[in-house]
Design a protein around this motif. Structure first.
Motif, PDB file in Angstrom:
ATOM      1  N   ASN A 115       0.829  -1.211   0.000  1.00 53.30           N
ATOM      2  CA  ASN A 115       0.000   0.000   0.000  1.00 53.30           C
ATOM      3  C   ASN A 115       0.861   1.258   0.000  1.00 53.30           C
ATOM      4  OD1 ASN A 115      -2.346  -1.482  -0.015  1.00 53.30           O
ATOM      5  ND2 ASN A 115      -2.685  -1.336   2.182  1.00 53.30           N
ATOM      6  N   VAL A 116       1.931   1.251   0.803  1.00 55.48           N
ATOM      7  CA  VAL A 116       2.826   2.409   0.855  1.00 55.48           C
ATOM      8  C   VAL A 116       3.488   2.609  -0.502  1.00 55.48           C
ATOM      9  CG1 VAL A 116       5.005   3.254   1.847  1.00 55.48           C
ATOM     10  CG2 VAL A 116       3.227   2.345   3.342  1.00 55.48           C
ATOM     11  N   HIS A 144       2.292   1.749  -3.366  1.00 50.59           N
ATOM     12  CA  HIS A 144       1.243   2.259  -4.268  1.00 50.59           C
ATOM     13  C   HIS A 144       1.024   3.755  -4.040  1.00 50.59           C
ATOM     14  CE1 HIS A 144      -2.403   2.309  -6.658  1.00 50.59           C
ATOM     15  NE2 HIS A 144      -3.044   2.864  -5.644  1.00 50.59           N
ATOM     16  N   LEU A 145       0.934   4.155  -2.757  1.00 50.38           N
ATOM     17  CA  LEU A 145       0.730   5.577  -2.450  1.00 50.38           C
ATOM     18  C   LEU A 145       1.921   6.416  -2.892  1.00 50.38           C
ATOM     19  CD1 LEU A 145      -0.913   5.342   1.085  1.00 50.38           C
ATOM     20  CD2 LEU A 145      -1.996   6.084  -1.050  1.00 50.38           C
ATOM     21  N   ALA A 146       3.126   5.888  -2.678  1.00 53.80           N
ATOM     22  CA  ALA A 146       4.317   6.638  -3.105  1.00 53.80           C
ATOM     23  C   ALA A 146       4.297   6.834  -4.612  1.00 53.80           C
ATOM     24  CB  ALA A 146       5.579   5.904  -2.667  1.00 53.80           C
ATOM     25  N   ALA A 171       1.603   6.944  -6.475  1.00 57.23           N
ATOM     26  CA  ALA A 171       0.539   7.906  -6.784  1.00 57.23           C
ATOM     27  C   ALA A 171       0.993   9.328  -6.494  1.00 57.23           C
ATOM     28  CB  ALA A 171      -0.718   7.576  -5.971  1.00 57.23           C
ATOM     29  N   VAL A 172       1.682   9.528  -5.377  1.00 56.40           N
ATOM     30  CA  VAL A 172       2.185  10.866  -5.038  1.00 56.40           C
ATOM     31  C   VAL A 172       3.202  11.313  -6.078  1.00 56.40           C
ATOM     32  CG1 VAL A 172       3.602  12.138  -3.356  1.00 56.40           C
ATOM     33  CG2 VAL A 172       1.709  10.700  -2.570  1.00 56.40           C
TER      34      VAL A 172
END
Length: 109
Positions: free
Chosen positions: A72-73, A75-77, A79-80
């Motif tokens: 998840n991290v 994926h978020l990284a 996306a950011v």
């Protein structure tokens, strides 16, 4: 051997048999106590084994959860990073315009 000597020997043997019976009774009592102790230790060992199994299961579950969090991290990284790449130029442009306004205001004073 006289009858009296034979009687003394029999009495000595009877006394020795009495001592041996007492010692046998003590040995049986000790064996019974040892058997109970072994049963207690085995029960305790089974409890520890069950606890270690449960702990192992918990650790496996937590490992899977941590792996999921890492994904998840990541994926978020990503996306950011994509948002920064998409909007970074726009933000730089806005900052540049704000700097121009500030510089122009500084010149009017």
């Amino acid at each position: 051997m006289t009858l009296e000597e034979l009687a003394q020997r029999v009495a000595a043997l009877e006394a020795e048999v009495g001592v041996l019976r007492q010692e046998a009774a003590l040995a049986r009592a000790l064996a019974a106590g040892a058997d109970r102790d072994v049963a207690d230790y085995r029960a305790e060992l089974r409890g520890h084994t069950r606890m270690l199994g449960a702990l192992r299961e918990t650790q496996l579950e937590q490992g899977q959860a941590i792996t999921g969090l890492g994904e998840n991290v990541d994926h978020l990284a990503g996306a950011v990073g994509r948002i920064r790449d998409q909007h970074g130029a726009s933000l730089n442009e806005i900052v540049g315009l704000l700097n121009q306004l500030v510089n122009r205001d500084d010149g009017q004073e």
